[in-house]
Design a protein around this motif. Structure first.
Motif, PDB file in Angstrom:
ATOM      1  N   ASN A  32       1.024  -0.993  -0.001  1.00 43.80           N
ATOM      2  CA  ASN A  32       0.141   0.195  -0.036  1.00 43.80           C
ATOM      3  C   ASN A  32       0.233   1.163  -0.354  1.00 43.80           C
ATOM      4  OD1 ASN A  32      -2.056   2.110   0.223  1.00 43.80           O
ATOM      5  ND2 ASN A  32      -3.093   0.842   1.986  1.00 43.80           N
ATOM      6  N   ASN A  52       1.198   6.636  -1.969  1.00 40.35           N
ATOM      7  CA  ASN A  52       0.424   5.663  -1.534  1.00 40.35           C
ATOM      8  C   ASN A  52       0.259   5.097  -2.908  1.00 40.35           C
ATOM      9  OD1 ASN A  52      -1.172   6.834  -3.934  1.00 40.35           O
ATOM     10  ND2 ASN A  52      -2.774   7.379  -1.631  1.00 40.35           N
ATOM     11  N   SER A  53      -0.675   4.110  -3.145  1.00 39.30           N
ATOM     12  CA  SER A  53      -0.140   3.094  -4.257  1.00 39.30           C
ATOM     13  C   SER A  53      -0.908   3.449  -5.681  1.00 39.30           C
ATOM     14  CB  SER A  53      -0.735   1.765  -4.036  1.00 39.30           C
ATOM     15  OG  SER A  53      -2.378   1.626  -3.460  1.00 39.30           O
TER      16      SER A  53
END
Length: 121
Positions: A32, A52-53
């Motif tokens: 993540n 973030n991803s």
């Protein structure tokens, strides 16, 4: 099961640049958020930058405009490009990643061993 290995720290003069790398390996199902934290002597660990991803980033106010975080999802690697370094950036920098291990039903928080960044005036 999961390892985060950092590289790229060192000694640099004020105004110089360094690039930190952190590679995650092991029994990884998905990653993540990934980020960088730092801890200076006598101070608490603080967030430097996070991604973030989906590639959305956030930065500490003290590094905005000077540091850039990026990631290579194919390599499970996060980078921190640090430009216009200042003596107050001196700290141990830690990589952090929120990782779901294969066959686990949750994400865990993993840390690297830390890499020293020293900026001389």
């Amino acid at each position: 099961q999961v390892q985060l290995v950092e590289s790229g720290g060192g000694l640099v003069q004020a105004g110089g640049s360094l690039r930190l790398s952190c590679a995650a390996s092991g029994n990884i199902f998905s990653i993540n958020a990934m980020g960088w934290y730092r801890q200076a002597p006598g101070k608490q660990r603080e967030l430097v930058a996070r991604i973030n991803s989906g590639g959305i980033t956030n930065y500490a106010d003290s590094v905005k405009g000077r540091f850039t975080i990026s990631r290579d999802n194919a390599k499970n690697t996060v980078y921190l490009q640090m430009d216009s370094l200042k003596p107050e950036d001196t700290a141990v920098y830690y990589c952090n990643a929120i990782i779901q291990v294969v066959a686990a039903g949750y994400h865990g928080s993993y840390w690297g061993q830390g890499t020293q960044v020293t900026v001389s005036s």
